[in-house]
Design an enzyme around this catalytic site. Structure first.
Site: not given
Length: 559
Positions: A81, A224, A244, A263, A267-268, A282, A347
């Site tokens: 990003r 996002k 988030h 990130s 979390k994932t 997410d 990713r």
């Protein structure tokens, strides 16, 4: 010699791709004409089949099919990003709600119109323009209709995975969207336009409910962008709390857990649990009745991915998934998840139903029992797990301490300690105090337990210690879900005032207490005081918004 068989699409028969059931007609066609599209030249491919998007990505973009069937494609120069190029239009309908500053940078309406026209002009030069219509939000009461217009098949497939895919009936009755993304990322912004600081521009206009992308082909900007819109609409329009976070639910007890974190914090990975149903990895909304996922898919980091460590994610990489910026062996098409020569931010985007125990629809009618705040502490100072009081939960939610990990943003080459309020600073739109007060109210009414978990470094800071082994973090999560950690003996971790368990099954006791994990006690104390002072400095901006209990819930060392 027999004549080889040649399929029609190889001969370039455009009629082969015609989908009368997906064609834009009447008002839908007029919508694109009014938006500035040259309908005599551009061929719109709306919600094209996944197989066709594969064909186009291979044919026009140089994508390849991996050995597992996933599509491998690349985002070009930008592999993360670009937060410094994110803008929000300053206009009368939303200006009083936006948290203006370095996160939400102002853009005037005229500049937005210039960039919007530049994006559409570029899309008009493409033979194929891809359109994907889908939903954001699994709860029909709070969902929005999203339209993505882009020039790359890879981007269309990405959003096919990340948005909620409509049924044929829902697509036929879709109507006008609530939010539109114009992705012309292959074409640069004009850096001499007022307000532009580079050739990259990612901008949202809440009055027009539109997003324009120029100068970056990184697919995560679209994901996002939708999240930022939901971060605005859910509290302002619907009165619900957007977060988030990832979320899952126990198969036996039906207990919901939320995992907060930026990130790279886990979390994932941690929400993909074979003993629990995955609600999402997410982005979620904690509503008046429970929790629902905003997305229709997952966007997992692939660095060092293996079937042994993350079997659910590993097996989700198959036909229909996209491997983004992943290096592969051209001889056998096997991805090399350890190769970071392109980026560390490799990713995979896949539909959530590719996770065997995903909860479909992705919604739970229960409120969370446990809230887990994930941090990646590059200093190796915070314990692997701490039980937080209500005041401490509010403090750490507002502070949002973690470390930016390599690849998640452009230019991040090693972990950088940072304070990201609400564990979501790059994406939140309203003042963080609004989200924090809503969270505190919900936690109080549901009596949810809260835990701070460090998935970062143990036994030393970055460069001397090591990343906390995933098996230890999983053991801690299991103890939280089983309830065994609640009956453990706790000790107070001074300076930070945290309660840490003295034992957790499957985790060495010396790992649980940072003081015991470090060999160099002098270096440990130096880093601990340093981080405590960083907390105190970062929280000063919130002290006038919280009561005395929250203010005193942080480290006791003062600047």
């Amino acid at each position: 010699m027999p004549t080889p068989h040649v399929t029609p699409f190889v001969l370039g028969a455009n009629s082969y791709f015609y989908h009368p059931e997906n064609a834009f007609l009447g008002k839908d066609l007029e919508y694109f004409s009014q938006a500035g599209f040259d309908m005599d030249h551009v061929q719109l491919k709306r919600n094209a089949p996944v197989a066709e998007l594969y064909e186009d990505a291979i044919r026009y973009e140089g994508a390849i099919i991996s050995a597992s069937g996933a599509l491998i494609n690349f985002s070009g120069k930008k592999t993360g990003r670009s937060p410094k190029d994110k803008r929000i239009v300053y206009e009368e309908t939303s200006k009083d709600d936006i948290w203006w500053g370095p996160v939400n940078i102002k853009m005037d309406e005229h500049t937005f119109e210039i960039n919007r026209e530049r994006a559409i002009d570029y899309l008009n030069t493409r033979d194929n323009v891809y359109v994907f219509d889908g939903f954001a939000g699994w709860d029909p009461k709070y969902r929005i209709k999203v339209r993505v217009v882009c020039a790359r098949a890879y981007h269309a497939l990405f959003m096919n995975n990340m948005l909620i895919r409509p049924t044929e009936e829902e697509l036929a009755q879709f109507g006008e969207p609530d939010f539109v993304i114009y992705n012309a990322g292959q074409f640069p912004a004009n850096r001499f336009t007022t307000g532009m600081t580079s050739t990259t521009s990612v901008e949202i206009n809440f009055k027009r409910m539109e997003m324009v992308i120029l100068g970056t082909e990184y697919a995560g900007e679209m994901k996002k962008g939708v999240f930022s819109v939901m971060h605005y609409l859910q509290p302002v329009k619907f009165g619900q709390l957007s977060l988030h976070s990832s979320a899952n639910i126990g198969m036996e007890k039906g207990d919901v857990t939320l995992f907060f974190g930026l990130s790279g914090t886990g979390k994932t990975t941690l929400s993909a649990d074979p003993n629990r149903e995955l609600i999402g990895d997410d982005e979620h909304v904690w509503s008046d009745t429970g929790v629902f996922n905003i997305e229709g898919g997952c966007y997992a980091k692939c660095i060092n991915l293996s079937a042994e460590k993350e079997p659910e994610i590993y097996r989700a990489i198959r036909f229909g998934s996209i491997l983004e910026n992943v290096v592969f062996n051209p001889a056998n098409r096997l991805p090399d998840y350890d190769d970071v020569s392109t980026t560390e931010n490799t990713r995979c985007a896949y539909p959530i139903e590719y996770i065997p125990n995903a909860r479909i629809p992705c919604i739970a009618d229960q409120h969370p029992s446990n809230i887990i705040m994930l941090t990646c502490d590059a200093y190796g100072v915070l314990p692997p797990v701490s039980k937080l009081t209500s005041a401490q939960a509010q403090y750490h939610f507002l502070a949002g301490y973690t470390s930016k990990t390599p690849g998640t943003e452009d230019g991040v080459l090693e972990p950088i300690p940072t304070f990201s309020t609400c564990y979501s600073a790059p994406f939140i739109v309203l003042h963080p105090g609004r989200y924090a007060s809503m969270l505190a109210s919900k936690m109080e009414s549901t009596q949810a337990s809260c835990w701070l978990i460090n998935t970062g470094w143990v036994g030393g800071k970055f460069g001397t210690g090591s990343r906390c082994p995933l098996k230890y973090t999983r053991a801690i999560i299991n103890a939280i879900h089983s309830g065994s950690i609640a009956s453990a003996t706790y000790t107070t971790y001074d300076i930070f005032g945290l309660q840490i368990p003295t034992s957790v099954e499957g985790v060495p006791s010396e790992v649980l207490n940072p003081r015991m994990a470090w060999e160099d006690t002098e270096a440990f104390e130096k880093e601990r005081i340093r981080l405590a002072n960083m907390f105190a400095k970062a929280f000063k901006g919130f002290e006038d918004q919280v009561d005395s209990a929250v203010k005193s819930a942080g480290p006791t060392v003062t600047i």
